[in-house]
Scaffold this motif. Structure first.
Motif, PDB file in Angstrom:
ATOM      1  N   PHE A 103       1.016  -1.310  -0.092  1.00  0.00           N
ATOM      2  CA  PHE A 103       0.117   0.008  -0.011  1.00  0.00           C
ATOM      3  C   PHE A 103       0.871   1.038   0.073  1.00  0.00           C
ATOM      4  O   PHE A 103       0.410   2.348   0.199  1.00  0.00           O
ATOM      5  N   ARG A 106       0.162   4.835  -1.071  1.00  0.00           N
ATOM      6  CA  ARG A 106      -0.818   5.778  -0.364  1.00  0.00           C
ATOM      7  C   ARG A 106      -0.499   5.871   1.165  1.00  0.00           C
ATOM      8  O   ARG A 106      -1.117   6.879   1.752  1.00  0.00           O
ATOM      9  N   GLU A 273     -16.156   1.395   2.182  1.00  0.00           N
ATOM     10  CA  GLU A 273     -15.836   0.777   3.350  1.00  0.00           C
ATOM     11  C   GLU A 273     -14.456   0.805   3.833  1.00  0.00           C
ATOM     12  O   GLU A 273     -13.477   0.721   3.028  1.00  0.00           O
ATOM     13  N   ASP A 275     -11.538  -0.961   5.889  1.00  0.00           N
ATOM     14  CA  ASP A 275     -11.039  -2.070   6.757  1.00  0.00           C
ATOM     15  C   ASP A 275      -9.956  -1.786   7.628  1.00  0.00           C
ATOM     16  O   ASP A 275      -9.294  -0.922   7.512  1.00  0.00           O
TER      17      ASP A 275
ATOM     18  N   ARG B  17      -9.439  -0.769   0.666  1.00  0.00           N
ATOM     19  CA  ARG B  17      -8.727  -1.522  -0.523  1.00  0.00           C
ATOM     20  C   ARG B  17      -9.313  -1.437  -1.770  1.00  0.00           C
ATOM     21  O   ARG B  17     -10.473  -1.143  -1.694  1.00  0.00           O
ATOM     22  N   ILE B 274      -7.384  -7.687  -0.394  1.00  0.00           N
ATOM     23  CA  ILE B 274      -8.733  -7.622  -1.003  1.00  0.00           C
ATOM     24  C   ILE B 274      -9.788  -7.461   0.104  1.00  0.00           C
ATOM     25  O   ILE B 274      -9.668  -7.640   1.460  1.00  0.00           O
ATOM     26  N   LYS B 275     -10.672  -6.434  -0.315  1.00  0.00           N
ATOM     27  CA  LYS B 275     -11.678  -5.727   0.977  1.00  0.00           C
ATOM     28  C   LYS B 275     -12.650  -6.909   1.524  1.00  0.00           C
ATOM     29  O   LYS B 275     -13.203  -7.706   0.574  1.00  0.00           O
ATOM     30  N   GLY B 276     -12.665  -6.995   2.694  1.00  0.00           N
ATOM     31  CA  GLY B 276     -13.660  -7.944   3.191  1.00  0.00           C
ATOM     32  C   GLY B 276     -13.169  -9.564   3.120  1.00  0.00           C
ATOM     33  O   GLY B 276     -13.966 -10.704   3.197  1.00  0.00           O
TER      34      GLY B 276
END
Lengths: 277, 539
Positions: A103, A106, A273, A275, B17, B274-276
């Protein structure tokens, strides 16, 4: 090496001093880094005894309580390499190799070599429930409008963009509003309501969550007064400033994009969303 | 109005993500490559397992695959970390197993060799048949020559180099761009090609196909009545039309499950992105949806259409010809070329072929992602050089790991593409080493609740008592069946010989030497990588 994220265990004053030393080290190399998040609000309120007392009475600070989960910093993408060098070679922070490799465009994550608390470094944009942009030109965008933190308006927006806001974030906002005026433009030590209103007038989803969060704040205040954690005078001051901000947001002319998205309302997802890392 | 959640609900600064479970579904089906499944099933298994019913085999294979979906969804929810199988095996069994099965045998042998074969199949099912058939349909000899070149060693290698370089560029740009290209290019093309192929095959009849086959045979083969000649040649070489066989259908089902339908779980190497991916139910449903899409939208309609439109007896005879190389045809009777023979329309041919053409590229894209994530996880654990997990200063992505993965693939492309007579041998090597990774991960699933009880007991999976163990045991049993079957079941016999075994054991031995050598080197520098495996949290 990947290390476990553990909350900040050092006192808030010491954390702030550590953070300022990192920002100073960057400044010496003409690199712009700013403190954001709860610590930035604490930094802005550090000289106000009333704000400190409020943080203690509302349980935001106190003995045996981790005051902050991490240290959040933000810089410009164009200075990515220099920031990495300053943090790793200059400050001796330990990188989270997995996060930085995957990542890194960012976010960079580091750990304090002794206290092991996490240090998150963002670049130009905060991409959480909503997107907050700070410009991409070192020296000519929003990051250098204040020092050593983000501007008060950006700190308010950082909290207002949270879709699932929690009590800690609302208390941070209360402390910020207690210690600072709300102004209709850029002024020292004041929240620039006009800027906040302009940002929200272009993004319906952000506007929806932000105004909801301000409503949550207005709902939380009376219960705190009832529980003797907030004085009626303090709440009157906070409420007046929140209302001033809300009025500025309502009065701002909305953009065509805002109006088109508003027609769809909450029938489509209006936030992103978030996470855990 | 949004509900206020409990105080301190957000424990850390989170992340949004770029890759969603919907993208994981698309990744899964693209990696499972139904086009390649058809390539492998026909003519090889038509020949090896005569009398097997493909539709029944796909349905049984899909049902068996639920065990793999549950196994990987369990691990995803317990350890949603990039590195996938490498992490699962090192934390569940031992770092030596993960290094051997994932880094040595997968990254340096199975994945690159298989990718090269997949890119080769993309050329042989897409580029080569389309150019050849377009040339035959329009009378353009240049196109026929181009089609022949696309299937030649230089053609195959050139296509592989282009695919790998493009895939490297996409991965260096970041997973966001990889995901977008899958979502907006691959998936629509797969849908279009799948629908066109199925429509073509179901609109054909064995008699209309016979006419078309003879017409194209005259152009490509230079002989009249190619259809009759093929049947006669096969018959005189010992071919008889097979009767339905349950045993062969079940063998085929296990091969389909372990070779193709299991693969919808191969987003595991980048679960951390991966999201979730930490949600068991959603992850499991994503895998099931991928398997169902592949089985019921792509494999069954296309394979059933193939039998309907071309006729089972012709296909069996063509498979016999294709495998025994009885010299009747001047072209290889692949799924792609036989399908295109059902039409004379060049645009329809292109639409039917374009799925095969892009599939090879997308395989390259996804294999590079997976290989680089395995290398990255190994580097973070200290078993590989640090540079493999350092983000590039310019691109901010794991450039060194991606470049190393690309080089490994291109070296294997040169070896495989320029030894055309050995392609069956290399396929066997890839087929043999393929299930090794499932072996390691299912073994880890069997042992995990005892080897890593703290993670297991704190996970939601512990709530579904016995699920991880049962799913792992089923996958383990299927993989063992495949390994044993390759040796003792004559129909499945994949003969590696000393050369094949030598290559596999050589790569494994090199991996072991590296592991212990690097461990010693790290220890000299004061780093105990054995300790690192214990200290590093799984997420």
């Amino acid at each position: 090496m990947s290390l476990e994220r553990s909350p900040v265990k050092i006192p808030a004053e010491q954390l702030l001093a550590e953070s300022i030393s990192i920002v100073e080290a960057a400044k010496e190399k003409d690199v712009i880094l700013r403190i954001m998040g709860g610590l930035a609000i604490y930094a802005h309120s550090a000289e106000s005894e009333e704000c400190k007392k409020l943080q203690l009475s509302l349980g935001r600070l106190g003995e045996n309580k981790p005051p902050f989960t991490d240290l959040d910093l933000i810089g410009y993408n164009k200075q990515w390499k220099q920031i990495r060098d300053i943090l790793e070679k200059g400050c001796g922070l330990k990188p989270d190799r997995m996060v930085n490799a995957l990542f890194g465009d960012r976010r960079l994550v580091y750990f304090h070599p002794k206290s092991r608390f996490p240090i998150d470094v963002f670049f130009e944009t905060l991409e959480f429930s909503h997107i907050l942009r700070f410009g991409d030109y070192p020296g000519h965008a929003r990051l250098q409008l204040d020092y050593p933190t983000l501007t008060l308006a950006d700190l308010v927006l950082e909290k207002l963009q949270i879709h699932q806001i929690n009590r800690k974030d609302l208390i941070d906002l209360m402390v910020l509003f207690l210690g600072h005026d709300v102004a209709q433009g850029a002024q020292p030590n004041a929240v620039d309501a006009k800027y906040i209103a302009a940002v929200l007038a272009d993004d319906w989803g952000f506007w929806y969550d932000a105004t909801n969060n301000l409503s949550h704040l207005m709902n939380l205040g009376p219960s705190l007064v009832q529980g003797n954690k907030l004085s009626p005078e303090q709440w009157e001051t906070i409420g007046r400033k929140v209302n001033a901000l809300t009025s500025a947001i309502e009065a701002e002319q909305k953009t065509p994009d805002w109006k088109i998205r508003a027609a769809l309302g909450t029938s489509k997802p209006w936030y992103r969303e978030v996470d855990d890392l | 109005m949004a509900e206020i959640h409990g105080a301190f609900a957000r424990k850390t600064s989170g992340v949004v993500r770029d890759v969603s479970l919907r993208d994981a579904f698309i990744f899964g089906i693209s990696l499972a490559i139904p086009f390649a499944a058809n390539f492998f099933l026909f003519p090889l298994y038509e020949f090896l397992l005569p009398g097997a019913d493909w539709t029944t085999a796909v349905i049984i294979g899909f049902a068996l695959s639920f065990a793999a979906y549950a196994l990987y969804a369990s691990f995803g929810s317990m350890m949603p970390r990039s590195g996938g199988d490498y992490v699962f095996q090192s934390r569940g069994v031992h770092p030596i197993l993960s290094f051997l099965s994932v880094i040595s045998l997968d990254v340096f042998l199975q994945a690159p060799v298989f990718l090269v074969i997949l890119m080769l199949s993309s050329a042989e099912l897409g580029f080569s048949p389309f150019l050849t058939m377009a040339g035959a349909a329009t009378g353009n000899t240049w196109l026929i020559s181009a089609g022949t070149w696309a299937g030649s060693p230089w053609g195959l290698f050139t296509i592989a180099v282009i695919f790998v370089l493009l895939a490297l560029a996409a991965n260096v740009a970041g997973l966001k761009w990889v995901g977008r290209s899958q979502r907006y290019i691959l998936f629509p093309i797969i849908i279009i090609s799948g629908v066109v192929i199925t429509a073509l095959l179901f609109s054909s009849t064995p008699s209309s196909f016979e006419t078309n086959f003879n017409n194209y045979g005259l152009i490509l083969n230079g002989t009249a009545n190619t259809y009759g000649n093929l049947i006669n040649a096969a018959t005189s070489a010992g071919f008889t039309a097979p009767a339905f066989s349950w045993l062969h259908t079940i063998y085929l089902a296990i091969i389909i499950a372990t070779s193709f339908l299991f693969w919808t779980v191969w987003t595991a190497p980048f679960f951390g992105e991966i999201k979730g991916a930490n949600n068991f139910r959603n992850l499991f449903l994503t895998f099931v949806a991928g398997g169902a899409f592949q089985a019921f939208f792509l494999m069954i309609p296309e394979l059933a259409g193939f039998q309907h439109g071309l006729g089972s007896s012709f296909l069996s005879a063509a498979a016999f010809q294709g495998i025994t190389f009885t010299p009747t045809l001047s072209f290889y009777p692949s799924f792609g070329i036989l399908t295109l023979m059902t039409t004379n329309n060049v645009i329809v041919m292109f639409l039917a072929s374009v799925g095969f053409m892009v599939a090879g590229y997308f395989m390259a894209q996804l294999f590079l992602t997976n290989m680089s994530r395995y290398l990255l996880a190994g580097s973070i654990d200290g078993a590989l050089p640090l540079s493999l997990s350092s983000p590039s200063r310019r691109f901010k992505t794991p450039l060194t790991a991606l470049v190393l993965s690309s080089i490994v693939v291109l070296v294997w492309a040169a070896i495989v593409d320029f030894t055309p007579t050995q392609i069956a041998f290399w396929t066997d090597v890839a087929v043999w080493t393929g299930p090794v990774i499932f072996f390691g991960t299912s073994l880890s699933g069997i042992l995990f609740q005892w080897t890593n009880p703290s993670i297991y007991k704190n996970s939601l999976i512990a709530k579904y008592k016995g699920l991880l163990l049962i799913a792992s045991l089923i996958v383990f049993a299927l993989v063992m069946f495949v390994f044993v079957g390759y040796v003792i079941i004559p129909e499945l016999e994949v003969s590696l010989g000393y050369n094949g075994l030598g290559i596999i054991f050589g790569v494994a031995l090199a991996g072991l030497l590296w592991y212990f050598g690097f461990k010693w080197y790290q220890k000299k520098r004061g780093i105990d990588i054995g300790l690192a495996y214990k200290e590093i949290p799984p997420e």
